[in-house]
Design a protein around this motif. Structure first.
Motif, PDB file in Angstrom:
ATOM      1  N   ASN A  15       7.078  10.884   3.617  1.00 34.94           N
ATOM      2  CA  ASN A  15       7.267   9.438   2.615  1.00 34.94           C
ATOM      3  C   ASN A  15       7.796   8.194   3.367  1.00 34.94           C
ATOM      4  OD1 ASN A  15       7.097  11.395   0.343  1.00 34.94           O
ATOM      5  ND2 ASN A  15       9.206  12.376   0.682  1.00 34.94           N
ATOM      6  N   ASP A  16       6.774   7.612   3.535  1.00 35.74           N
ATOM      7  CA  ASP A  16       6.939   6.208   4.094  1.00 35.74           C
ATOM      8  C   ASP A  16       5.761   5.338   4.155  1.00 35.74           C
ATOM      9  OD1 ASP A  16       7.883   4.003   5.388  1.00 35.74           O
ATOM     10  OD2 ASP A  16       8.937   5.085   7.012  1.00 35.74           O
ATOM     11  N   GLU A  17       5.612   4.865   2.919  1.00 34.71           N
ATOM     12  CA  GLU A  17       4.393   4.071   2.508  1.00 34.71           C
ATOM     13  C   GLU A  17       4.192   2.808   3.425  1.00 34.71           C
ATOM     14  OE1 GLU A  17       1.835   2.235  -1.090  1.00 34.71           O
ATOM     15  OE2 GLU A  17       3.444   3.716  -1.445  1.00 34.71           O
ATOM     16  N   SER A  18       5.388   2.233   3.550  1.00 36.38           N
ATOM     17  CA  SER A  18       5.345   1.074   4.239  1.00 36.38           C
ATOM     18  C   SER A  18       4.944   1.293   5.530  1.00 36.38           C
ATOM     19  CB  SER A  18       6.375   0.299   4.158  1.00 36.38           C
ATOM     20  OG  SER A  18       7.585   1.014   4.728  1.00 36.38           O
ATOM     21  N   PHE A  19       5.227   2.343   6.419  1.00 39.37           N
ATOM     22  CA  PHE A  19       5.045   2.673   7.778  1.00 39.37           C
ATOM     23  C   PHE A  19       3.495   2.977   7.717  1.00 39.37           C
ATOM     24  CE2 PHE A  19       4.682   6.225  10.957  1.00 39.37           C
ATOM     25  CZ  PHE A  19       4.900   5.568  11.916  1.00 39.37           C
ATOM     26  N   LEU A  26       2.787   1.101  13.741  1.00 42.31           N
ATOM     27  CA  LEU A  26       2.113   2.485  13.954  1.00 42.31           C
ATOM     28  C   LEU A  26       1.771   2.225  15.482  1.00 42.31           C
ATOM     29  CD1 LEU A  26      -0.130   2.778  10.868  1.00 42.31           C
ATOM     30  CD2 LEU A  26       1.399   4.506  11.631  1.00 42.31           C
ATOM     31  N   GLN A  27       1.212   1.106  15.706  1.00 39.97           N
ATOM     32  CA  GLN A  27       0.709   1.054  17.423  1.00 39.97           C
ATOM     33  C   GLN A  27       2.143   0.983  18.251  1.00 39.97           C
ATOM     34  OE1 GLN A  27      -0.645  -2.778  18.126  1.00 39.97           O
ATOM     35  NE2 GLN A  27      -1.207  -2.061  20.489  1.00 39.97           N
ATOM     36  N   ALA A  28       3.221   0.469  17.883  1.00 38.70           N
ATOM     37  CA  ALA A  28       4.203   0.696  18.516  1.00 38.70           C
ATOM     38  C   ALA A  28       4.886   2.013  18.717  1.00 38.70           C
ATOM     39  CB  ALA A  28       5.253  -0.364  17.887  1.00 38.70           C
ATOM     40  N   PHE A  29       4.849   2.612  17.493  1.00 40.58           N
ATOM     41  CA  PHE A  29       5.363   4.064  17.581  1.00 40.58           C
ATOM     42  C   PHE A  29       4.505   5.067  18.434  1.00 40.58           C
ATOM     43  CE2 PHE A  29       4.690   8.405  16.029  1.00 40.58           C
ATOM     44  CZ  PHE A  29       6.070   8.772  15.977  1.00 40.58           C
ATOM     45  N   PHE A  30       3.258   4.749  18.231  1.00 39.99           N
ATOM     46  CA  PHE A  30       2.446   5.840  19.263  1.00 39.99           C
ATOM     47  C   PHE A  30       2.423   5.260  20.590  1.00 39.99           C
ATOM     48  CE2 PHE A  30       0.481   7.169  15.170  1.00 39.99           C
ATOM     49  CZ  PHE A  30       0.767   8.326  15.234  1.00 39.99           C
ATOM     50  N   LYS A  48      -6.844  -2.628  10.235  1.00 44.38           N
ATOM     51  CA  LYS A  48      -6.185  -2.270   9.058  1.00 44.38           C
ATOM     52  C   LYS A  48      -7.141  -2.606   7.816  1.00 44.38           C
ATOM     53  CE  LYS A  48      -2.577  -3.043   6.179  1.00 44.38           C
ATOM     54  NZ  LYS A  48      -2.339  -2.170   5.059  1.00 44.38           N
ATOM     55  N   PHE A  49      -7.155  -1.615   6.796  1.00 42.87           N
ATOM     56  CA  PHE A  49      -7.869  -1.542   5.687  1.00 42.87           C
ATOM     57  C   PHE A  49      -7.122  -2.426   4.710  1.00 42.87           C
ATOM     58  CE2 PHE A  49      -9.631   2.063   8.041  1.00 42.87           C
ATOM     59  CZ  PHE A  49     -10.606   1.706   7.890  1.00 42.87           C
ATOM     60  N   THR A  50      -7.927  -3.270   4.173  1.00 42.60           N
ATOM     61  CA  THR A  50      -7.480  -4.235   3.061  1.00 42.60           C
ATOM     62  C   THR A  50      -7.467  -3.853   1.560  1.00 42.60           C
ATOM     63  OG1 THR A  50      -9.460  -5.699   3.152  1.00 42.60           O
ATOM     64  CG2 THR A  50      -7.352  -6.405   4.643  1.00 42.60           C
ATOM     65  N   SER A  51      -8.052  -2.969   1.511  1.00 40.46           N
ATOM     66  CA  SER A  51      -8.534  -2.203   0.117  1.00 40.46           C
ATOM     67  C   SER A  51      -8.367  -0.555   0.173  1.00 40.46           C
ATOM     68  CB  SER A  51      -9.778  -2.717  -0.355  1.00 40.46           C
ATOM     69  OG  SER A  51     -10.838  -2.111   0.348  1.00 40.46           O
ATOM     70  N   GLU A  52      -8.662   0.105  -1.064  1.00 41.26           N
ATOM     71  CA  GLU A  52      -8.615   1.388  -0.843  1.00 41.26           C
ATOM     72  C   GLU A  52      -7.593   1.968  -0.170  1.00 41.26           C
ATOM     73  OE1 GLU A  52     -11.479   3.323  -2.081  1.00 41.26           O
ATOM     74  OE2 GLU A  52     -12.607   1.837  -2.609  1.00 41.26           O
ATOM     75  N   GLY A  53      -6.309   1.544  -0.609  1.00 40.50           N
ATOM     76  CA  GLY A  53      -5.058   2.260   0.189  1.00 40.50           C
ATOM     77  C   GLY A  53      -4.467   1.500   1.259  1.00 40.50           C
ATOM     78  N   GLU A  54      -5.105   0.803   1.944  1.00 40.12           N
ATOM     79  CA  GLU A  54      -4.486  -0.120   2.801  1.00 40.12           C
ATOM     80  C   GLU A  54      -4.138   0.737   3.932  1.00 40.12           C
ATOM     81  OE1 GLU A  54      -1.882  -3.195   1.647  1.00 40.12           O
ATOM     82  OE2 GLU A  54      -2.564  -2.864  -0.536  1.00 40.12           O
ATOM     83  N   GLY A  55      -4.652   1.789   4.384  1.00 43.33           N
ATOM     84  CA  GLY A  55      -4.561   2.628   5.612  1.00 43.33           C
ATOM     85  C   GLY A  55      -4.899   1.845   7.073  1.00 43.33           C
ATOM     86  N   ASN A  76       0.627   9.559   1.130  1.00 49.46           N
ATOM     87  CA  ASN A  76       1.547   9.725   2.017  1.00 49.46           C
ATOM     88  C   ASN A  76       1.286  10.789   3.313  1.00 49.46           C
ATOM     89  OD1 ASN A  76       3.621   8.311   0.645  1.00 49.46           O
ATOM     90  ND2 ASN A  76       3.833   9.915  -0.683  1.00 49.46           N
ATOM     91  N   TYR A  77      -0.052  10.607   3.632  1.00 50.58           N
ATOM     92  CA  TYR A  77      -0.606  11.351   4.712  1.00 50.58           C
ATOM     93  C   TYR A  77      -1.309  10.627   5.956  1.00 50.58           C
ATOM     94  CZ  TYR A  77      -4.420  14.183   6.693  1.00 50.58           C
ATOM     95  OH  TYR A  77      -5.187  14.861   7.821  1.00 50.58           O
ATOM     96  N   MET A  78      -1.164  11.256   7.358  1.00 49.63           N
ATOM     97  CA  MET A  78      -1.828  10.841   8.324  1.00 49.63           C
ATOM     98  C   MET A  78      -2.115  11.924   9.081  1.00 49.63           C
ATOM     99  SD  MET A  78       0.330   8.473  11.415  1.00 49.63           S
ATOM    100  CE  MET A  78       1.725   9.434  11.130  1.00 49.63           C
ATOM    101  N   SER A  79      -3.605  11.615   9.623  1.00 49.73           N
ATOM    102  CA  SER A  79      -4.148  12.622  10.642  1.00 49.73           C
ATOM    103  C   SER A  79      -3.783  12.015  12.058  1.00 49.73           C
ATOM    104  CB  SER A  79      -5.675  12.911  10.214  1.00 49.73           C
ATOM    105  OG  SER A  79      -6.142  11.738  10.468  1.00 49.73           O
ATOM    106  N   VAL A  80      -3.663  12.926  12.924  1.00 50.33           N
ATOM    107  CA  VAL A  80      -3.574  12.499  14.177  1.00 50.33           C
ATOM    108  C   VAL A  80      -4.152  13.446  15.138  1.00 50.33           C
ATOM    109  CG1 VAL A  80      -1.786  12.193  16.195  1.00 50.33           C
ATOM    110  CG2 VAL A  80      -1.253  11.678  13.910  1.00 50.33           C
ATOM    111  N   ASP A  81      -4.890  12.892  16.293  1.00 51.03           N
ATOM    112  CA  ASP A  81      -5.903  13.714  16.951  1.00 51.03           C
ATOM    113  C   ASP A  81      -5.360  13.517  18.564  1.00 51.03           C
ATOM    114  OD1 ASP A  81      -8.729  15.256  16.913  1.00 51.03           O
ATOM    115  OD2 ASP A  81      -8.458  13.751  18.461  1.00 51.03           O
ATOM    116  N   ILE A  82      -4.917  14.445  19.082  1.00 46.35           N
ATOM    117  CA  ILE A  82      -4.858  14.159  20.685  1.00 46.35           C
ATOM    118  C   ILE A  82      -5.492  15.091  21.382  1.00 46.35           C
ATOM    119  CG2 ILE A  82      -2.816  14.143  22.411  1.00 46.35           C
ATOM    120  CD1 ILE A  82      -0.643  14.124  20.051  1.00 46.35           C
TER     121      ILE A  82
END
Length: 133
Positions: A15-19, A26-30, A48-55, A76-82
């Motif tokens: 629950n952190d849409e702004s993040f 995001l870059q700093a976090f990872f 950074k996408f500027t439409s369709e949810g701004e992901g 409120n979703y993020m996928s991560v691949d390591i």
């Protein structure tokens, strides 16, 4: 060199849409996760996408392989691949889990990779591909 690979796939609901919309945060976090777990970053790219949810989608190129992410703020979703050839991959997963705030759910899946893997083989005729016009 042994070609054993460790591949973790994370599905994260938080629950952190702004993040999830903030390319620099995001870059700093990872970057912090990778530095703390002693990975060697040799490149970074994000969009950074500027439409369709701004992901945001991003990838860190590592000397050990890569860490990539894609966010869907509207869900409120993020996928991560390591994926790494080293043994530090799980430490990065744990660091992500412990450092994220406002998490509802994290699902972690693991795949061992390499030439030594003995799994059933498939034939090209068994693989269905979507036709792109």
């Amino acid at each position: 060199m042994v070609d054993l690979g460790h591949h973790y796939v994370l599905d994260i609901v938080l629950n952190d849409e702004s993040f999830l919309k903030d390319e620099h945060q995001l870059q700093a976090f990872f970057q912090k996760v990778l530095t703390k777990t002693r990975f060697n970053v040799i490149g970074f790219l994000s969009h950074k996408f500027t439409s369709e949810g701004e992901g945001v989608t991003g990838i860190f190129l590592l000397s050990e392989s890569h860490l990539s992410y894609h966010t869907y703020p509207e869900s409120n979703y993020m996928s991560v691949d390591i994926y790494t050839c080293g043994g530090k991959c799980f430490s990065a997963v744990r660091e992500i889990e412990s450092s994220l705030k406002s998490v509802n759910r994290i699902i972690v899946r693991y795949i061992e990779r390499g030439s030594h893997i003995n799994t059933p083989l498939f034939h090209k005729r068994d693989v269905l591909a979507e036709k792109v016009s």
